[in-house]
Design an enzyme around this catalytic site. Structure first.
Site, short mmCIF file in Angstrom:
data_model
loop_
_atom_site.label_atom_id
_atom_site.label_comp_id
_atom_site.label_asym_id
_atom_site.label_seq_id
_atom_site.Cartn_x
_atom_site.Cartn_y
_atom_site.Cartn_z
N ASP A 30 33.87 30.91 46.46
CA ASP A 30 35.18 31.53 46.62
C ASP A 30 36.16 30.50 47.19
O ASP A 30 35.83 29.76 48.12
CB ASP A 30 35.09 32.75 47.54
N ILE A 31 37.34 30.46 46.63
CA ILE A 31 38.33 29.46 47.02
C ILE A 31 38.87 29.72 48.43
O ILE A 31 39.39 28.82 49.09
CB ILE A 31 39.48 29.43 45.98
N ASN A 85 34.70 44.89 44.48
CA ASN A 85 35.94 45.62 44.70
C ASN A 85 36.46 46.12 43.35
O ASN A 85 36.43 45.37 42.37
CB ASN A 85 36.99 44.71 45.35
N GLY A 91 40.65 47.28 46.63
CA GLY A 91 41.06 45.95 47.08
C GLY A 91 40.86 44.85 46.05
O GLY A 91 40.85 43.67 46.40
N GLN A 92 40.74 45.22 44.78
CA GLN A 92 40.54 44.19 43.75
C GLN A 92 41.84 43.43 43.51
O GLN A 92 42.90 44.04 43.36
CB GLN A 92 40.05 44.85 42.44
N HIS A 98 33.65 40.83 39.11
CA HIS A 98 32.92 39.84 39.89
C HIS A 98 32.30 40.52 41.10
O HIS A 98 32.81 41.52 41.58
CB HIS A 98 33.85 38.70 40.36
N HIS A 100 31.07 39.74 45.02
CA HIS A 100 31.08 38.83 46.16
C HIS A 100 29.67 38.75 46.75
O HIS A 100 28.97 39.76 46.85
CB HIS A 100 32.01 39.34 47.27
P1 AMP Z 1 38.81 40.52 44.76
O1 AMP Z 1 39.84 40.75 45.82
O2 AMP Z 1 37.54 41.29 44.96
O3 AMP Z 1 39.40 40.70 43.38
O4 AMP Z 1 38.35 39.02 44.93
C1 AMP Z 1 38.95 37.95 44.29
C2 AMP Z 1 38.43 36.72 44.96
O5 AMP Z 1 38.63 35.62 44.11
C3 AMP Z 1 39.10 36.39 46.30
O6 AMP Z 1 38.13 36.35 47.33
C4 AMP Z 1 39.74 35.02 46.04
O7 AMP Z 1 39.68 34.18 47.16
C5 AMP Z 1 38.90 34.51 44.89
N1 AMP Z 1 39.56 33.53 44.00
C6 AMP Z 1 40.79 33.64 43.43
N2 AMP Z 1 41.04 32.57 42.66
C7 AMP Z 1 39.94 31.78 42.73
C8 AMP Z 1 39.59 30.53 42.16
N3 AMP Z 1 40.42 29.86 41.35
N4 AMP Z 1 38.37 30.00 42.46
C9 AMP Z 1 37.54 30.66 43.28
N5 AMP Z 1 37.81 31.84 43.85
C10 AMP Z 1 39.00 32.39 43.59
#
Ligand code: AMP
Ligand code: ZN
Length: 112
Positions: A30-31, A85, A91-92, A98, A100
């Site tokens: 995760d970024i 999520n 909270g998506q 995906h 977590h």
């Molecule tokens: P969600 O809120 O469950 O949709 O989670 C989306 C997740 O994707 C968040 O934790 C972000 O930090 C992560 N995210 C968004 N863009 C990237 C990216 N380019 N590379 C890795 N993680 C990312």
């Protein structure tokens, strides 16, 4: 072509820290990590949310991947958290299914 960040990562059009990859699933860091280990287990095929995916085999592979990562990282006993999520109140923020995978510290007992 839909403008989707995880599709672009799956197609290697934008970079990501890929830690593992199979034919149908990839795992990236995760970024913006919320715990010492914070990975995302992502199907390569685009499904906006879990509600759009009826592929039982793929859904099983997401969980199986989490189990394998936990074993590989030695986290089976210490523990970890898997979260999907879904939509606004879930909270998506990225609308490509995906899961977590979070670990490495005692995570708060409260879920939301
Ligand atoms: P969600 O809120 O469950 O949709 O989670 C989306 C997740 O994707 C968040 O934790 C972000 O930090 C992560 N995210 C968004 N863009 C990237 C990216 N380019 N590379 C890795 N993680 C990312
Ligand atoms: Zn996508």
């Amino acid at each position: 072509m839909i403008d989707c960040i995880f599709c672009k990562i799956a197609e290697k059009k934008i970079p990501a820290a890929i830690v593992r990859e199979s034919g149908s699933v990839m795992v990236i860091k995760d970024i913006s990590p919320q715990s010492p280990t914070h990975l995302l287990i992502i199907p390569k095929k685009h499904y906006a949310t879990i509600m759009d995916c009826e592929d039982k085999e793929l859904l099983g592979e997401l969980l199986q991947t989490a189990r394998e990562i936990a074993k590989e990282l030695g986290l089976s006993e210490r523990g970890f958290r898997t979260v999907i999520n879904t939509n606004a109140e879930g909270g998506q923020t990225v609308f490509h299914l995906h899961m977590h995978f979070m670990a490495g510290r005692a995570l708060a007992g409260r879920m939301g």
